[in-house]
Design a protein around this motif. Structure first.
Motif, PDB file in Angstrom:
ATOM      1  N   ASN A  13     -69.658  67.048 -43.072  1.00 16.51           N
ATOM      2  CA  ASN A  13     -69.953  65.658 -42.740  1.00 16.51           C
ATOM      3  C   ASN A  13     -69.781  65.375 -41.251  1.00 16.51           C
ATOM      4  OD1 ASN A  13     -70.897  64.264 -45.058  1.00 16.51           O
ATOM      5  ND2 ASN A  13     -68.853  64.367 -45.952  1.00 16.51           N
ATOM      6  N   TRP A  14     -68.903  66.121 -40.584  1.00 13.96           N
ATOM      7  CA  TRP A  14     -68.838  65.992 -39.122  1.00 13.96           C
ATOM      8  C   TRP A  14     -70.172  66.425 -38.521  1.00 13.96           C
ATOM      9  CZ3 TRP A  14     -63.710  69.249 -38.704  1.00 13.96           C
ATOM     10  CH2 TRP A  14     -62.684  68.593 -39.417  1.00 13.96           C
ATOM     11  N   GLN A  15     -70.738  67.489 -39.094  1.00 10.20           N
ATOM     12  CA  GLN A  15     -72.059  67.923 -38.646  1.00 10.20           C
ATOM     13  C   GLN A  15     -73.092  66.823 -38.882  1.00 10.20           C
ATOM     14  OE1 GLN A  15     -74.501  70.510 -41.102  1.00 10.20           O
ATOM     15  NE2 GLN A  15     -74.894  71.855 -39.352  1.00 10.20           N
ATOM     16  N   ASN A  16     -73.084  66.229 -40.073  1.00 11.21           N
ATOM     17  CA  ASN A  16     -74.024  65.151 -40.371  1.00 11.21           C
ATOM     18  C   ASN A  16     -73.896  64.020 -39.353  1.00 11.21           C
ATOM     19  OD1 ASN A  16     -74.734  66.607 -42.662  1.00 11.21           O
ATOM     20  ND2 ASN A  16     -73.452  65.388 -44.042  1.00 11.21           N
ATOM     21  N   ALA A  17     -72.660  63.688 -38.989  1.00  9.80           N
ATOM     22  CA  ALA A  17     -72.425  62.611 -38.030  1.00  9.80           C
ATOM     23  C   ALA A  17     -72.955  62.977 -36.650  1.00  9.80           C
ATOM     24  CB  ALA A  17     -70.930  62.292 -37.957  1.00  9.80           C
ATOM     25  N   ALA A  18     -72.804  64.237 -36.252  1.00 11.22           N
ATOM     26  CA  ALA A  18     -73.328  64.670 -34.956  1.00 11.22           C
ATOM     27  C   ALA A  18     -74.846  64.547 -34.910  1.00 11.22           C
ATOM     28  CB  ALA A  18     -72.897  66.115 -34.667  1.00 11.22           C
ATOM     29  N   PHE A  19     -75.512  64.940 -35.983  1.00 14.43           N
ATOM     30  CA  PHE A  19     -76.962  64.785 -36.050  1.00 14.43           C
ATOM     31  C   PHE A  19     -77.360  63.312 -36.002  1.00 14.43           C
ATOM     32  CE2 PHE A  19     -77.106  69.199 -37.445  1.00 14.43           C
ATOM     33  CZ  PHE A  19     -78.319  69.626 -36.935  1.00 14.43           C
ATOM     34  N   ALA A  20     -76.635  62.481 -36.741  1.00 16.11           N
ATOM     35  CA  ALA A  20     -76.947  61.051 -36.747  1.00 16.11           C
ATOM     36  C   ALA A  20     -76.777  60.455 -35.355  1.00 16.11           C
ATOM     37  CB  ALA A  20     -76.048  60.329 -37.751  1.00 16.11           C
ATOM     38  N   LEU A  21     -75.738  60.880 -34.652  1.00 17.78           N
ATOM     39  CA  LEU A  21     -75.513  60.388 -33.298  1.00 17.78           C
ATOM     40  C   LEU A  21     -76.676  60.769 -32.385  1.00 17.78           C
ATOM     41  CD1 LEU A  21     -72.297  60.145 -31.296  1.00 17.78           C
ATOM     42  CD2 LEU A  21     -74.125  61.523 -30.309  1.00 17.78           C
ATOM     43  N   ALA A  22     -77.120  62.019 -32.471  1.00 17.50           N
ATOM     44  CA  ALA A  22     -78.235  62.459 -31.628  1.00 17.50           C
ATOM     45  C   ALA A  22     -79.499  61.666 -31.922  1.00 17.50           C
ATOM     46  CB  ALA A  22     -78.484  63.952 -31.841  1.00 17.50           C
ATOM     47  N   ALA A  23     -79.777  61.423 -33.205  1.00 14.94           N
ATOM     48  CA  ALA A  23     -80.986  60.682 -33.582  1.00 14.94           C
ATOM     49  C   ALA A  23     -80.905  59.229 -33.128  1.00 14.94           C
ATOM     50  CB  ALA A  23     -81.192  60.759 -35.090  1.00 14.94           C
ATOM     51  N   ALA A  24     -79.747  58.602 -33.336  1.00 23.08           N
ATOM     52  CA  ALA A  24     -79.595  57.198 -32.959  1.00 23.08           C
ATOM     53  C   ALA A  24     -79.656  57.016 -31.445  1.00 23.08           C
ATOM     54  CB  ALA A  24     -78.276  56.656 -33.520  1.00 23.08           C
ATOM     55  N   ARG A  25     -79.068  57.946 -30.721  1.00 21.36           N
ATOM     56  CA  ARG A  25     -79.198  57.907 -29.252  1.00 21.36           C
ATOM     57  C   ARG A  25     -80.662  57.982 -28.843  1.00 21.36           C
ATOM     58  NH1 ARG A  25     -74.842  62.168 -26.595  1.00 21.36           N
ATOM     59  NH2 ARG A  25     -73.108  60.710 -26.257  1.00 21.36           N
ATOM     60  N   ALA A  26     -81.426  58.828 -29.524  1.00 22.05           N
ATOM     61  CA  ALA A  26     -82.816  59.061 -29.143  1.00 22.05           C
ATOM     62  C   ALA A  26     -83.688  57.819 -29.292  1.00 22.05           C
ATOM     63  CB  ALA A  26     -83.398  60.204 -29.965  1.00 22.05           C
ATOM     64  N   VAL A  27     -83.292  56.903 -30.178  1.00 20.55           N
ATOM     65  CA  VAL A  27     -84.067  55.661 -30.341  1.00 20.55           C
ATOM     66  C   VAL A  27     -83.367  54.482 -29.676  1.00 20.55           C
ATOM     67  CG1 VAL A  27     -85.307  56.421 -32.390  1.00 20.55           C
ATOM     68  CG2 VAL A  27     -83.098  55.271 -32.658  1.00 20.55           C
TER      69      VAL A  27
END
Length: 455
Positions: free
Chosen positions: A284-298
């Motif tokens: 889930n830490w991995q999931n959060a890192a991916f979510a952070l990258a995606a949210a930053r991108a938009v």
């Protein structure tokens, strides 16, 4: 709904009239296409006909005037053998596509810059998809979430520059989407899965790679060899994500998820995950890192992302905290239908009273032996009981409970009497549910009801 106007005035064959197939037929019809739809299930055909969808056996169709065959993702395209409709389309030199391809073409036609975040991976894609959508909604964005999670993609509102589509994609869907071009493409991980439908691990990985190959920005996990190779081949904008428990200071150009936090390439903490029950464990830490990258991108700030992480409720049946009695926490991880999924849950807790069993997958629970020291007691249910007992013998004490109704009170009683500061009763079966339940959702719902009924 997203009406599919790119096939207006043309004839389209469609096979597969389940949920997404029927939604696709209606979207094509709404966009002005002439649709001829069929399914091997008479009930599905009747349901479509009741919605005024033109139905007819495609084996008797005139394929010379058909522009495309739209295939539902559950229908075999290549392995173990192509469906008969695929053979007819190929013989007529008709392209074979899926509903996500129709969405991509409509996005290109209507609003090519519309934000489109696509997520795939063997494990974790549903949680990551839901987490990204939640963060964006909490920040006030117009979000449409669907695809392999929940709502069929063409049942969502149409793409526009002020609306973000957050779409989970399976390998089956990607295989039917030749022009897949998300603004942000996320590839979480690749481990062997669905090889009966793709023929070989190499084919499966190649299909997954297509999601990030066509993305404006790719976010790729690099903890497994196939994904790491995909990241190395990437020539466009890329964010790497890794999960590690190692100390800070190791050079890495990307995001690192460790110790209940996410760190940037310079080692600075950019997200704090401590105390978030819905985001326990390295996966889930991995999931959060991916979510952070995606949210930053938009365009979201790290502060807005942190607020969304803190309020994320999690998904049902995926390490879902369903209750607490005294110090005992009850966790519903019914979605864990194989050892690889259960490994994530066992790695997130200690003093575990583990309820497991059902219809076993290849390999059973032997891969979980390194985590047995986290298990205080195991409670066996279902058809896999004998095989799992043999693996547990001499390493983990166990009780044969046969059914969930016996396992939950036994686990609750033993956990409460254990004296451990934070014992956990964990339903993480490492098995399919089909021996006793129609699906993992029904199994998880039953667990939740039993926990609430403990008194």
């Amino acid at each position: 709904m997203t009406p599919v106007t790119t096939f207006a005035g043309r004839r389209v064959a469609l096979f597969g009239l389940g949920g997404s197939g029927l939604a696709t037929a209606l979207a094509l019809k709404a966009g002005g296409a002439e649709v001829l739809a069929w399914d091997d299930s008479p009930e599905s055909v009747a349901r479509a006909a009741a919605k005024d969808v033109t139905t007819g056996d495609l084996r008797g169709a005139d394929w010379s005037g058909i522009a495309a065959l739209v295939l539902s993702p559950g229908v075999p395209l290549t392995h173990p053998a192509p469906h008969w409709s695929v053979g007819l389309a190929k013989e007529a030199v008709v392209e074979i596509i899926g509903d996500v391809e129709l969405f991509c073409r409509e996005r290109t036609h209507l609003s090519p810059q519309a934000p489109f975040i696509a997520i795939t991976g063997t494990n974790g894609k549903s949680t990551t998809t839901a987490l990204i959508a939640h963060i964006l909604v909490q920040a006030g964005r117009d979000v449409q979430m669907g695809g392999n999670i929940g709502t069929a993609i063409l049942s969502l509102e149409p793409p526009s520059e002020d609306r973000v589509h957050v779409i989970e994609l399976s390998s089956f869907q990607i295989d039917l989407t030749p022009s897949l071009n998300p603004s942000v493409g996320l590839l979480l991980n690749i481990t062997p899965d669905h090889l009966d439908r793709h023929g070989a691990m190499e084919s499966y990985a190649a299909i997954k790679e297509r999601l990030v190959a066509g993305a404006s920005l790719a976010v790729v996990g690099v903890d497994d060899a196939p994904s790491r190779a995909i990241a190395e081949r990437r020539t466009g904008p890329l964010v790497r994500v890794r999960v590690t428990a190692s100390a800070a200071g190791v050079p890495f150009d990307g995001l690192t998820a460790r110790d209940a936090a996410v760190f940037d390439a310079g080692g600075a903490q950019v997200a704090d995950l401590s105390g978030i029950g819905s985001l326990r464990g390295p996966h889930n830490w991995q999931n959060a890192a991916f979510a952070l990258a995606a949210a930053r991108a938009v365009g979201l700030s790290d502060e807005a992302i942190q607020a969304g992480l803190r309020s994320f409720p999690g998904l049902p049946h995926r390490m879902e905290e369903v209750g607490k009695r005294g110090p005992v926490l009850f966790v519903n991880d019914s979605k864990a239908t194989n050892a690889d999924s259960t490994e994530k849950a066992l790695g997130a807790f200690r003093d575990i009273h583990w309820i497991l069993g059902g219809k076993a997958k290849d390999g059973g629970i032997f891969p979980l032996v390194p985590l047995f020291d986290r298990v205080a007691h195991a409670y066996l249910i279902g058809a896999a009981s004998d095989a799992f007992a043999a693996t547990l013998e001499g390493m983990v004490p166990y009780t044969r409970c046969e059914i969930l109704e016996a396992a939950v009170p036994a686990a609750a009683e033993n956990a409460a009497a254990s004296g451990a500061p934070e014992p956990v009763v964990l339903l993480s079966p490492a098995c399919a549910s089909y021996d006793q339940f129609p699906n993992f959702e029904v199994r998880g719902d039953r667990f939740r009801d039993l926990v609430r009924g403990l008194g």
